[in-house]
Design a protein around this motif. Structure first.
Motif, PDB file in Angstrom:
ATOM      1  N   ASN A 109       0.816  -1.217   0.000  1.00  0.00           N
ATOM      2  CA  ASN A 109       0.000   0.000   0.000  1.00  0.00           C
ATOM      3  C   ASN A 109       0.852   1.271   0.000  1.00  0.00           C
ATOM      4  OD1 ASN A 109       0.951  -0.549   2.584  1.00  0.00           O
ATOM      5  ND2 ASN A 109      -0.752   0.511   3.591  1.00  0.00           N
ATOM      6  N   MET A 110       2.186   1.128  -0.049  1.00  0.00           N
ATOM      7  CA  MET A 110       3.078   2.287  -0.077  1.00  0.00           C
ATOM      8  C   MET A 110       3.605   2.509  -1.489  1.00  0.00           C
ATOM      9  SD  MET A 110       5.357   1.665   3.407  1.00  0.00           S
ATOM     10  CE  MET A 110       6.185   3.252   3.303  1.00  0.00           C
ATOM     11  N   THR A 111       3.705   3.782  -1.868  1.00  0.00           N
ATOM     12  CA  THR A 111       4.332   4.107  -3.143  1.00  0.00           C
ATOM     13  C   THR A 111       5.844   3.929  -3.007  1.00  0.00           C
ATOM     14  OG1 THR A 111       4.660   6.444  -2.601  1.00  0.00           O
ATOM     15  CG2 THR A 111       2.522   5.811  -3.573  1.00  0.00           C
ATOM     16  N   ARG A 112       6.541   3.893  -4.129  1.00  0.00           N
ATOM     17  CA  ARG A 112       8.001   3.745  -4.070  1.00  0.00           C
ATOM     18  C   ARG A 112       8.624   4.921  -3.318  1.00  0.00           C
ATOM     19  NH1 ARG A 112      12.401   1.260  -5.832  1.00  0.00           N
ATOM     20  NH2 ARG A 112      14.235   2.482  -6.393  1.00  0.00           N
ATOM     21  N   HIS A 113       8.096   6.111  -3.538  1.00  0.00           N
ATOM     22  CA  HIS A 113       8.625   7.289  -2.829  1.00  0.00           C
ATOM     23  C   HIS A 113       8.452   7.124  -1.324  1.00  0.00           C
ATOM     24  CE1 HIS A 113       9.588  11.444  -1.883  1.00  0.00           C
ATOM     25  NE2 HIS A 113       8.465  11.514  -1.181  1.00  0.00           N
ATOM     26  N   GLU A 114       7.296   6.630  -0.904  1.00  0.00           N
ATOM     27  CA  GLU A 114       7.043   6.432   0.528  1.00  0.00           C
ATOM     28  C   GLU A 114       7.972   5.357   1.091  1.00  0.00           C
ATOM     29  OE1 GLU A 114       2.282   7.570   0.831  1.00  0.00           O
ATOM     30  OE2 GLU A 114       2.896   5.534   0.238  1.00  0.00           O
ATOM     31  N   GLN A 115       8.228   4.316   0.313  1.00  0.00           N
ATOM     32  CA  GLN A 115       9.154   3.272   0.746  1.00  0.00           C
ATOM     33  C   GLN A 115      10.554   3.827   0.939  1.00  0.00           C
ATOM     34  OE1 GLN A 115       8.833   0.224  -2.224  1.00  0.00           O
ATOM     35  NE2 GLN A 115       6.812  -0.469  -1.560  1.00  0.00           N
ATOM     36  N   ILE A 116      11.000   4.656   0.000  1.00  0.00           N
ATOM     37  CA  ILE A 116      12.335   5.255   0.094  1.00  0.00           C
ATOM     38  C   ILE A 116      12.426   6.146   1.327  1.00  0.00           C
ATOM     39  CG2 ILE A 116      13.920   6.909  -0.982  1.00  0.00           C
ATOM     40  CD1 ILE A 116      12.978   5.817  -3.706  1.00  0.00           C
ATOM     41  N   GLU A 117      11.406   6.953   1.549  1.00  0.00           N
ATOM     42  CA  GLU A 117      11.420   7.860   2.698  1.00  0.00           C
ATOM     43  C   GLU A 117      11.399   7.083   4.015  1.00  0.00           C
ATOM     44  OE1 GLU A 117      11.878  11.244   2.665  1.00  0.00           O
ATOM     45  OE2 GLU A 117      12.372  10.702   0.587  1.00  0.00           O
ATOM     46  N   ARG A 118      10.636   6.005   4.060  1.00  0.00           N
ATOM     47  CA  ARG A 118      10.595   5.190   5.277  1.00  0.00           C
ATOM     48  C   ARG A 118      11.948   4.540   5.533  1.00  0.00           C
ATOM     49  NH1 ARG A 118       9.077   4.308  10.403  1.00  0.00           N
ATOM     50  NH2 ARG A 118       9.327   2.107  10.941  1.00  0.00           N
ATOM     51  N   ALA A 119      12.571   4.030   4.467  1.00  0.00           N
ATOM     52  CA  ALA A 119      13.884   3.398   4.607  1.00  0.00           C
ATOM     53  C   ALA A 119      14.923   4.417   5.078  1.00  0.00           C
ATOM     54  CB  ALA A 119      14.307   2.773   3.286  1.00  0.00           C
ATOM     55  N   LYS A 120      14.886   5.609   4.514  1.00  0.00           N
ATOM     56  CA  LYS A 120      15.831   6.662   4.924  1.00  0.00           C
ATOM     57  C   LYS A 120      15.634   7.019   6.396  1.00  0.00           C
ATOM     58  CE  LYS A 120      16.584   8.973   0.465  1.00  0.00           C
ATOM     59  NZ  LYS A 120      16.335  10.216  -0.323  1.00  0.00           N
ATOM     60  N   PHE A 121      14.391   7.086   6.827  1.00  0.00           N
ATOM     61  CA  PHE A 121      14.107   7.395   8.234  1.00  0.00           C
ATOM     62  C   PHE A 121      14.720   6.337   9.147  1.00  0.00           C
ATOM     63  CE2 PHE A 121      11.499   6.458  11.952  1.00  0.00           C
ATOM     64  CZ  PHE A 121      11.540   7.665  12.627  1.00  0.00           C
ATOM     65  N   CYS A 122      14.542   5.058   8.787  1.00  0.00           N
ATOM     66  CA  CYS A 122      15.065   3.967   9.613  1.00  0.00           C
ATOM     67  C   CYS A 122      16.592   3.978   9.648  1.00  0.00           C
ATOM     68  CB  CYS A 122      14.555   2.628   9.097  1.00  0.00           C
ATOM     69  SG  CYS A 122      12.769   2.402   9.309  1.00  0.00           S
ATOM     70  N   ILE A 123      17.197   4.290   8.517  1.00  0.00           N
ATOM     71  CA  ILE A 123      18.665   4.374   8.456  1.00  0.00           C
ATOM     72  C   ILE A 123      19.176   5.487   9.364  1.00  0.00           C
ATOM     73  CG2 ILE A 123      20.621   4.925   6.948  1.00  0.00           C
ATOM     74  CD1 ILE A 123      18.982   3.532   4.678  1.00  0.00           C
ATOM     75  N   GLU A 124      18.491   6.608   9.343  1.00  0.00           N
ATOM     76  CA  GLU A 124      18.878   7.722  10.221  1.00  0.00           C
ATOM     77  C   GLU A 124      18.643   7.365  11.692  1.00  0.00           C
ATOM     78  OE1 GLU A 124      16.942  11.284   9.005  1.00  0.00           O
ATOM     79  OE2 GLU A 124      17.923  11.340   7.030  1.00  0.00           O
ATOM     80  N   ARG A 125      17.556   6.612  11.947  1.00  0.00           N
ATOM     81  CA  ARG A 125      17.243   6.254  13.337  1.00  0.00           C
ATOM     82  C   ARG A 125      18.331   5.398  13.971  1.00  0.00           C
ATOM     83  NH1 ARG A 125      17.491   5.423  17.499  1.00  0.00           N
ATOM     84  NH2 ARG A 125      16.016   5.093  19.206  1.00  0.00           N
TER      85      ARG A 125
END
Length: 253
Positions: A109-125
């Motif tokens: 249910n996530m767009t590719r852009h949303e997936q990228i942003e979520r992954a970036k957030f987790c990497i920063e976390r």
């Protein structure tokens, strides 16, 4: 919360687990400890659903695992995070690609852009800013473990399983990884279960500890309880090294 009720498991006619009962609480780091061959890994695989116990039941917040249909099991998969021993990263994928993997597989249910942003957030976390485009071979073992943690929390799991998270790491880096797992557990209210024989981890983050001995739950308590436990088998495990025995004899905890 995850509950194990009367879990028993056999392989080739040999009984490996004997009527184990345990409750693993949300928002806490729950540790399963024991010697090699004690049955702790088999127990963890039963909890995840990789093994089906011949007797007993696993409940995820009251939901019996054995009674879930295919749709419910697919839903449960999106609620699980897994940190594998050795990290198990894809060598041909970047840090960003590794963290995005579960999102591409399970978050339809996530767009590719949303997936990228979520992954970036987790990497920063997990403190890896600037490492998105690096490959596993280009970063240290400790950084690889952080990537694996970022991947494990990408789907915002309710339940997190960690198999020997400090395997192959030096003591200082191990403490950093322990603290990161503990912080994320508390921050997101995750039910975290860590399979380990690392006593440093036990003393750092052992809010709930289950000790497995010869396929049985032999003891349970906290990191504060474990140093004063009146349990010979547990004490042999905890104070296995000469240094630990000297510290116990001297009353140093």
């Amino acid at each position: 919360m995850i509950e194990a009720r009367n879990i028993s498991k056999w392989f080739d006619g040999q009984r490996i687990l004997f009527d184990i009962n345990a409750t693993f609480e949300s928002g806490k780091t729950n540790l399963i400890i024991g010697k090699s061959g004690s049955g702790k890994t088999v127990f963890m695989k039963c909890l995840i659903g990789l093994f089906t116990p011949e007797q007993g039941e696993i409940l995820y917040d009251g939901r019996p695992l054995s009674r879930m249909d295919d749709k419910q099991r697919r839903q449960l998969r999106t609620e699980l995070g897994m940190l594998f021993q050795g990290s198990a990263l894809f060598d041909n994928e970047t840090v960003l690609g590794n963290v995005m993997f579960p999102l591409k597989m399970l978050s339809h249910n996530m767009t590719r852009h949303e997936q990228i942003e979520r992954a970036k957030f987790c990497i920063e976390r997990v403190g890896l800013q600037g490492a998105n485009d690096k490959y596993p071979s280009e970063i240290s073992g400790g950084m690889q473990k952080r990537v694996a943690i970022a991947r494990a929390i990408a789907l915002n799991p309710r339940y997190l399983f960690c198999d020997e998270p400090n395997s192959g790491l030096d003591p200082q880096t191990s403490i950093v990884i322990d603290n990161l797992i503990h912080e994320i557990t508390q921050e997101y209210g995750i039910t975290t279960i860590v399979n380990t024989h690392d006593m440093n981890s036990v003393m750092e983050i052992g809010e709930k500890i289950v000790y497995i001995h010869n396929g049985r739950k032999w003891w349970e308590g906290t990191k504060d309880d474990i140093l004063h436990a009146d349990n010979p088998e547990l004490n042999d495990f905890v104070f296995a090294s000469a240094m630990a025995k000297r510290a116990k004899a001297a009353g140093i905890h």
